[in-house]
Design an enzyme around this catalytic site. Structure first.
Site, short mmCIF file in Angstrom:
data_model
loop_
_atom_site.label_atom_id
_atom_site.label_comp_id
_atom_site.label_asym_id
_atom_site.label_seq_id
_atom_site.Cartn_x
_atom_site.Cartn_y
_atom_site.Cartn_z
N ASN A 177 23.17 46.65 2.22
CA ASN A 177 23.71 46.94 0.85
C ASN A 177 24.06 45.91 -0.08
O ASN A 177 24.15 46.20 -1.07
CB ASN A 177 24.61 48.26 0.82
CG ASN A 177 24.11 49.60 1.45
OD1 ASN A 177 22.70 49.65 1.45
ND2 ASN A 177 24.60 50.66 1.72
N ASP A 192 16.86 57.75 0.09
CA ASP A 192 17.18 58.54 1.26
C ASP A 192 17.16 59.92 0.57
O ASP A 192 17.91 60.06 -0.46
CB ASP A 192 18.30 58.08 1.92
CG ASP A 192 17.90 57.11 3.07
OD1 ASP A 192 16.71 57.24 3.47
OD2 ASP A 192 18.70 56.39 3.61
N ASP A 222 27.69 56.56 5.42
CA ASP A 222 26.47 56.08 6.17
C ASP A 222 26.69 56.20 7.95
O ASP A 222 25.91 55.76 8.58
CB ASP A 222 26.08 54.78 5.90
CG ASP A 222 25.51 54.65 4.33
OD1 ASP A 222 25.39 55.85 3.87
OD2 ASP A 222 25.49 53.61 3.50
N ILE A 268 31.12 63.04 0.58
CA ILE A 268 30.36 61.98 -0.39
C ILE A 268 28.84 62.72 -0.65
O ILE A 268 28.36 62.82 -1.66
CB ILE A 268 30.06 60.83 0.07
CG1 ILE A 268 31.31 59.96 0.53
CG2 ILE A 268 29.39 59.66 -1.04
CD1 ILE A 268 32.19 59.76 -0.60
N ARG A 294 16.25 53.14 -2.94
CA ARG A 294 17.37 53.61 -3.93
C ARG A 294 17.79 52.27 -4.69
O ARG A 294 17.79 52.65 -5.81
CB ARG A 294 18.48 54.08 -3.03
CG ARG A 294 19.58 54.35 -3.66
CD ARG A 294 19.44 55.96 -4.37
NE ARG A 294 20.62 56.09 -5.39
CZ ARG A 294 20.32 57.02 -6.20
NH1 ARG A 294 19.20 57.86 -6.61
NH2 ARG A 294 21.24 57.51 -6.94
N ARG A 320 21.45 62.72 -5.98
CA ARG A 320 21.92 61.31 -6.33
C ARG A 320 21.73 60.72 -7.71
O ARG A 320 20.87 60.03 -7.99
CB ARG A 320 21.23 60.45 -5.40
CG ARG A 320 21.28 60.51 -3.90
CD ARG A 320 20.72 59.63 -2.91
NE ARG A 320 21.52 58.43 -2.74
CZ ARG A 320 21.15 57.39 -2.37
NH1 ARG A 320 20.18 57.35 -1.43
NH2 ARG A 320 21.89 56.12 -1.99
N PRO A 321 22.48 61.48 -8.66
CA PRO A 321 22.40 61.16 -9.93
C PRO A 321 22.89 59.82 -10.31
O PRO A 321 23.34 59.05 -9.45
CB PRO A 321 23.46 62.08 -10.73
CG PRO A 321 24.38 62.67 -9.70
CD PRO A 321 23.68 62.41 -8.25
N GLN A 330 26.34 57.60 -14.26
CA GLN A 330 27.48 56.73 -14.49
C GLN A 330 26.90 55.46 -14.66
O GLN A 330 27.65 54.59 -15.41
CB GLN A 330 28.49 56.82 -13.19
CG GLN A 330 29.26 57.97 -12.95
CD GLN A 330 29.88 58.43 -14.16
OE1 GLN A 330 30.66 57.74 -14.33
NE2 GLN A 330 29.59 59.62 -14.61
C1 UD1 Z 1 22.03 50.78 -1.72
C2 UD1 Z 1 23.36 51.07 -1.32
O1 UD1 Z 1 24.27 50.66 -1.45
N1 UD1 Z 1 23.54 52.31 -1.15
C3 UD1 Z 1 24.86 53.02 -0.69
C4 UD1 Z 1 25.40 53.46 -1.88
O2 UD1 Z 1 24.49 54.30 -2.46
P1 UD1 Z 1 24.67 54.68 -4.16
O3 UD1 Z 1 25.19 53.38 -4.87
O4 UD1 Z 1 23.57 55.32 -4.60
O5 UD1 Z 1 25.87 55.95 -3.91
P2 UD1 Z 1 27.20 55.96 -4.85
O6 UD1 Z 1 28.46 55.12 -4.52
O7 UD1 Z 1 26.65 55.76 -6.38
O8 UD1 Z 1 27.50 57.69 -4.71
C5 UD1 Z 1 28.71 58.10 -4.37
C6 UD1 Z 1 28.69 59.48 -4.80
O9 UD1 Z 1 28.86 59.65 -6.36
C7 UD1 Z 1 27.76 60.14 -6.99
N2 UD1 Z 1 27.17 59.67 -8.01
C8 UD1 Z 1 26.87 58.30 -8.02
C9 UD1 Z 1 26.41 57.77 -9.08
C10 UD1 Z 1 26.34 58.55 -10.36
O10 UD1 Z 1 25.96 57.81 -11.72
N3 UD1 Z 1 26.77 59.64 -10.49
C11 UD1 Z 1 27.21 60.62 -9.37
O11 UD1 Z 1 27.37 61.47 -9.57
C12 UD1 Z 1 26.86 60.37 -5.67
O12 UD1 Z 1 26.18 61.64 -5.97
C13 UD1 Z 1 27.72 60.59 -4.53
O13 UD1 Z 1 28.00 61.76 -4.33
O14 UD1 Z 1 26.80 54.15 -1.66
C14 UD1 Z 1 26.41 55.25 -0.99
C15 UD1 Z 1 27.82 55.66 -0.68
O15 UD1 Z 1 28.78 55.08 -0.03
C16 UD1 Z 1 25.82 54.91 0.43
O16 UD1 Z 1 25.71 55.98 1.21
C17 UD1 Z 1 24.66 54.28 0.41
O17 UD1 Z 1 24.09 53.53 1.65
C1 PEP Z 2 21.77 55.98 1.87
C2 PEP Z 2 21.55 54.63 2.34
O1 PEP Z 2 20.86 53.89 1.82
P1 PEP Z 2 19.90 53.85 0.29
O2 PEP Z 2 21.13 53.95 -0.63
O3 PEP Z 2 19.26 52.61 0.15
O4 PEP Z 2 19.25 55.25 0.07
C3 PEP Z 2 21.94 54.27 3.54
O5 PEP Z 2 22.00 53.14 3.82
O6 PEP Z 2 22.65 55.02 4.26
#
Ligand code: UD1
Ligand code: PEP
Length: 424
Positions: free
Chosen positions: A23, A116, A307, A329, A92, A121-122, A125
């Site tokens: 990540n 994944d 994760d 989460i 992602r 996964r909006p 933000q």
């Molecule tokens: C590439 C990477 O680093 N992936 C990690 C990253 O994913 P990623 O960065 O996509 O996950 P986020 O931290 O953004 O998501 C956390 C939460 O916020 C919500 N959300 C997020 C963004 C947004 O604009 N709006 C919103 O509502 C998501 O649905 C989720 O419930 O952090 C996740 C949470 O630790 C991990 O599972 C992933 O492995």
């Molecule tokens: C959800 C994961 O990855 P990504 O955000 O790349 O889909 C993960 O590493 O568990």
């Protein structure tokens, strides 16, 4: 697609070295296009996500070479181009090209990312952040079109409604060369964010507060790499092997670990009764006999990582009683349940909780890795189980686990990757 074939039931032992964090890597590679010089990363994990990010870079005339864990990227001849949607959809983190291209060219067109299948996964933000920096954002036909006027991006105060790793990093990438100062409040605090900020700061960026929930970014004109950036160890890979080691190990040493990053996970293992020996940059897992059931609740960092809720599950199956898992989460991150049940595991959803009961015997079966971490859970379960386990869609594991087959062989596992049967 590939499948992983495991002949399970063998006790495992030995030592292995954890790779660079997926990540971090998947953010650092897009971040590299902000530089006015070539950049070099060390301890880069050998994972499919890196392979696909290289394809995306190449489509922009950004050449990269990957040898002996060192990835060199030369963005000095970068050209704006249409990004290959197949590669973008394969992971992602391709959303980081939104922030990085915006920082570089003041505009970006990126297909909605893949990644994944773990529930909604909006990216609202991320978009809110780009808009606050002065960008115009249009979502159309599965793509996001982001642009600014001739004046470019300007600093802004952004309060994230949801603590998001991706939004925090993406806003940093866009703001690092914007005019003026940007403040991100309610920022995510994951170690990978510090890693990306360290890389950018060493090139001349002015990012303060990474690792806290308020990050301040003063825009700079140019970023120039002066040294190789060594990527932090992967805390999710570490947790996966800690779980594996306690579940089926006869003494396993994990090297290249930052124990401070693992505290929520190692605390849970200690609570289970695993006699971990935590050293400065390694952790030794001795053979374990009795395990206590525990409650696992996933949270943002430094809480227990979402994760790792699936990778710890095979260990919970060995505890003397019912454990409970709550994923706050990604509440729908439950693909492993039906698959583990095929192997004879006592695991079920009850009142929105995942209940994991003691399962004295697991039997090899044909199962499917619907996503990376359910794949990791099935891999550990397959190593514990008697007989043969075939995990289809194993690319989902190879997407994020560095040289996983070699590492398992080092521990004495009987495991291989084979081409999956062609589906019609
Ligand atoms: C590439 C990477 O680093 N992936 C990690 C990253 O994913 P990623 O960065 O996509 O996950 P986020 O931290 O953004 O998501 C956390 C939460 O916020 C919500 N959300 C997020 C963004 C947004 O604009 N709006 C919103 O509502 C998501 O649905 C989720 O419930 O952090 C996740 C949470 O630790 C991990 O599972 C992933 O492995
Ligand atoms: C959800 C994961 O990855 P990504 O955000 O790349 O889909 C993960 O590493 O568990």
């Amino acid at each position: 697609m590939k499948k992983m074939i495991i002949h399970g039931g063998k006790r495992l032992s030995g030592e292995l070295t954890i790779g660079g964090a997926k990540n971090s890597t998947v953010a650092l590679i897009p971040a590299a296009i902000l530089a006015d010089t070539p950049v070099r990363f060390d301890t880069v994990p050998h994972i499919l996500d890196v392979h696909n990010l290289k394809i995306i870079l190449e489509s922009m005339n950004v050449h990269s070479t990957f040898e002996n864990d060192v990835l060199t990227i030369d963005p000095t001849h970068i050209e704006e181009s249409e990004l290959p949607s197949h590669a973008i959809k394969s992971l992602r983190a391709s959303y980081y090209f939104m922030g990085a291209l915006l920082g570089r060219f003041n505009r970006a067109t990126v297909t909605f990312p893949g990644g994944d299948n773990i529930g909604p996964r909006p990216i609202d933000q991320h978009i809110k952040g780009f808009k606050a920096l002065g960008a115009n954002v249009v979502e159309k036909n599965d793509s996001v079109f982001i642009s600014t006027g001739t004046e470019g991006l300007h600093g802004a105060r952004i309060f994230l409604d949801v603590v998001s790793v991706g939004a925090t990093i993406n806003i940093i990438l866009a703001a690092v060369k914007a005019h003026g100062t940007t403040t991100i409040e309610n920022a995510a605090k994951e170690p990978e964010i510090i890693d990306v900020a360290t890389f950018l700061n060493n090139m001349g960026a002015k990012i303060r507060g990474a690792g806290t929930d308020v990050i301040r970014i003063e825009g700079v004109d140019s970023l120039r790499a002066r040294a190789t950036h060594t990527i932090i160890p992967d805390r999710i890979e570490t947790g996966t092997y800690l779980s594996l080691a306690a579940a089926i190990g006869d003494g396993i040493l994990l090297k290249n670990v930052i124990p401070e990053h693992m505290e929520s996970f190692t605390a849970k293992m200690l609570e289970m009764g695993v006699g971990l020996q935590i050293n400065e940059d390694s952790i030794y897992v001795p053979r374990v006999s009795d395990l206590n059931p525990v409650r696992v609740k996933t949270m943002t960092y430094p809480g227990f990582a979402t994760d790792l809720q699936q990778p710890i599950t095979p260990l919970l199956l060995r505890a003397n009683g019912n454990s409970v898992v709550i994923d706050t989460i990604y509440p729908q991150r439950t693909q492993h349940i039906a698959q583990l049940r095929k192997m004879g595991a006592d695991i079920r959803v009850q009142d929105n909780l995942i209940v994991v009961g003691h399962s004295s015997h697991l039997q090899g079966a044909h199962v499917e890795a619907g996503e990376i971490r359910s794949g990791a859970a099935l891999m550990i379960a397959g190593l514990i189980a008697s007989g043969t386990t075939e995990i289809s869609r194993a690319d989902n594991i190879l997407r994020g686990y560095d040289r996983v087959i070699d590492k398992l062989h080092t521990l004495g596992a009987d495991v291989e990757i084979a081409a999956d049967e062609i589906r019609v």
